[in-house]
Design a protein around this motif. Structure first.
Motif, PDB file in Angstrom:
ATOM      1  N   GLY A 170      16.218 -80.004 -31.543  1.00 14.48           N
ATOM      2  CA  GLY A 170      14.907 -79.380 -32.060  1.00 14.48           C
ATOM      3  C   GLY A 170      14.750 -78.012 -31.096  1.00 14.48           C
ATOM      4  O   GLY A 170      14.338 -77.116 -31.947  1.00 14.48           O
ATOM      5  N   LEU A 207      14.673 -83.626 -33.824  1.00 11.88           N
ATOM      6  CA  LEU A 207      14.285 -82.433 -34.715  1.00 11.88           C
ATOM      7  C   LEU A 207      12.579 -82.223 -34.375  1.00 11.88           C
ATOM      8  O   LEU A 207      12.446 -81.305 -34.245  1.00 11.88           O
ATOM      9  CB  LEU A 207      14.764 -82.888 -35.923  1.00 11.88           C
ATOM     10  CG  LEU A 207      14.270 -81.417 -37.116  1.00 11.88           C
ATOM     11  CD1 LEU A 207      15.147 -80.268 -36.393  1.00 11.88           C
ATOM     12  CD2 LEU A 207      14.497 -81.991 -38.362  1.00 11.88           C
ATOM     13  N   LEU A 263      17.516 -81.307 -41.921  1.00 10.38           N
ATOM     14  CA  LEU A 263      18.900 -81.630 -40.788  1.00 10.38           C
ATOM     15  C   LEU A 263      19.907 -82.432 -41.700  1.00 10.38           C
ATOM     16  O   LEU A 263      19.579 -83.134 -42.606  1.00 10.38           O
ATOM     17  CB  LEU A 263      18.257 -83.052 -39.850  1.00 10.38           C
ATOM     18  CG  LEU A 263      19.249 -83.610 -38.993  1.00 10.38           C
ATOM     19  CD1 LEU A 263      19.783 -82.407 -38.086  1.00 10.38           C
ATOM     20  CD2 LEU A 263      18.677 -84.726 -38.310  1.00 10.38           C
TER      21      LEU A 263
END
Length: 511
Positions: free
Chosen positions: A340, A371, A497
């Motif tokens: 992230g 993330l 993602l």
């Protein structure tokens, strides 16, 4: 007494492991190239002077003919984020009209709050050293805990102490950063997908470009270095998608560690070539089933836990996801949160502000804790997770204790664990990490579900419009990402993602 306890928990060890001599090989596995060296993702220092840091990042350009670009912050960004706009120079344009930017990052006086709080990850300094993170074992609400036999409590205490020592040691992070796989993966503008959705800009975090396409590479590297620091020579890990097992095996070979990979029998049978490759890399592969006959990730985790209990004095358990007893989920999130952080730095380099939303598939939760975590305390940023409809522990589960922690799981009224189903091996799990369960309960993360058909459609969408062969786990989230892009509207930014392709037979794929 210790031997009696070990016998109690290991009595069925030999009966649950199946021989894998029937596994064969083929020549059809899909492989991706390794990512070239790029600058380590870093948070900007807090000094109040203009500084310059060398970076490489993907960012959009106004037109294919542009020789350089200056990133500006859209009006949708907050004023605080707008104060931290970055200027990028020396841009070269690629064939798909996106720009691979290599230049300098000019920092202004004001920085976003997520760059100035209590971090759970290392921070790159101007002199190239890494400032250790401030460690926290909180953040699980009423979930988490440590529900394990007394025989391994000593190991968990030892692990906690070693982990605290490692993350406060700059030498540890310097070694961590020396591995190529701890560096950035690209953040790529999905222009065709954005046009197809007709809304917000869709950016793809290309974790599929990691070696073997594993989005858990940061966690694997960190824990292997920790295990070696503790003097453990044997690594045992659970595995569903073989890309996780292969990356663990190759890193163990490089670090001179023994590797034991435990897979569900069904998952191993569906990924025969990759299982053979693990063996060629020196890994010992064990296959197993649950009493109900399911040879999936749940069986692999159960057997890997049992193996680690029986060998806790010599073996190190590398949990594949952010599940298990404390401190295992904290270890995973500490290393995975670097994902992230990369996105935060790359978005600032590309458009000058943070994304409006982030989307990822949720199995055990490794992608989500990586993330989402750096953006948790920014309520304007939407965090969206997508479960498999046949393994929706967050949507349909209830609270219980499984595999060492209190979390949400699929169970009947008697507390018996229900079997799950998903076309993706990584998504086929009856439970989820305790931190993600806490986020769901608190309302911070939005959760939806996707069917196998949705996942296949998502796979085809990325393949046909972006030329990407994505993992079936991240394919679950493609449709939700496009729907959310339409909802957000033009001028906003969304990050999806993307994981590496699974080398399994997938019926219904027209490729």
């Amino acid at each position: 007494m210790l031997l009696s306890i070990r016998d109690l928990f290991c009595f069925s060890h030999q009966h649950t492991i199946e021989k894998d001599s029937t596994l064969t090989t083929s020549n059809n596995a899909i492989r991706v190239r390794s990512v070239p060296d790029t600058a380590i993702a870093a948070r900007l220092p807090t000094t109040r002077v203009v500084t310059r840091i060398q970076i490489r990042a993907f960012s959009p350009v106004p037109s294919p003919g542009s020789a350089s670009t200056s990133s500006t912050c859209p009006s949708t960004c907050s004023s605080l984020l707008a104060d931290s706009i970055v200027t990028v120079t020396a841009t070269s344009v690629t064939s798909d009209c996106s720009s691979l930017t290599s230049g300098t990052l000019a920092k202004r006086e004001t920085i976003p709050p997520q760059y100035n709080g209590t971090p759970h990850f290392p921070i790159l300094q101007l002199d190239g050293t890494l400032r250790p993170p401030q460690l926290s074992f909180s953040g699980y609400g009423s979930f988490g805990g440590r529900f394990v036999p007394e025989s391994i409590m000593r190991f968990l205490h030892e692990l906690t102490s070693a982990f605290e020592s490692a993350v406060s040691d700059p030498v540890f992070w310097t070694e961590y950063a020396s591995f190529q796989h701890a560096r950035n993966t690209p953040l790529q503008m999905a222009r065709k997908l954005t046009d197809l959705a007709g809304g917000a800009n869709i950016w793809l975090k290309r974790e599929d470009l990691n070696e073997y396409g594993s989005h858990k590479a940061r966690n694997i590297i960190g824990q292997l270095l920790l295990a070696r620091r503790m003097g453990r020579a044997e690594i045992v890990t659970d595995c569903a998608s073989a890309k996780h097992g292969n990356f663990t095996a190759i890193m163990c070979a490089r670090l001179n560690l023994q590797c034991v990979v435990v897979m569900g029998a069904d998952d191993a049978q569906a990924q025969q070539e990759d299982v053979l490759e693990m063996k060629m890399l020196g890994a010992k592969v064990l296959t197993t089933r649950t009493p109900s006959g399911m040879g999936t990730l749940r069986a692999a985790i159960t057997e890997a836990l049992r193996y680690s209990v029986c060998n806790h004095e010599t073996a190190y358990y590398l949990m594949g996801g952010p599940i298990g007893p404390n401190p295992l989920p904290t270890l995973t999130r500490t290393f995975q949160a670097l994902l992230g952080e990369e996105v935060a730095a790359q978005m600032h380099a590309a458009v000058g502000c943070q994304p409006n939303a982030l989307v990822t598939a949720v199995g055990s939760g490794a992608g989500a804790v990586g993330l989402f975590r750096p953006f948790l305390h920014e309520p304007s940023i939407r965090l969206v997770g997508v479960e498999s409809a046949g393994a929706a522990a967050l949507t349909e589960g209830s609270v219980g204790v499984l595999q060492g922690a209190r979390t949400l799981m699929l169970q009947n009224h008697d507390g018996q664990i229900l079997d799950s189903h998903s076309i993706s091996p990584d998504m086929n799990l009856s439970t989820v990490g305790p931190e993600v369960a806490h986020w769901k309960e608190s309302g911070r993360v939005e959760i939806s579900t996707a069917t196998d058909a949705d996942a296949l459609d998502g796979f085809k969408t990325l393949q046909r419009h972006e030329g990407i062969l994505a993992g079936l786990d991240s394919s679950h989230a493609v449709k939700r990402a496009m729907d959310l892009a339409r909802e957000l509207g033009p001028g906003k930014n969304l990050v999806l993602l993307v994981t590496g392709c699974d080398a399994i037979g997938m019926r219904g794929l027209d490729v």
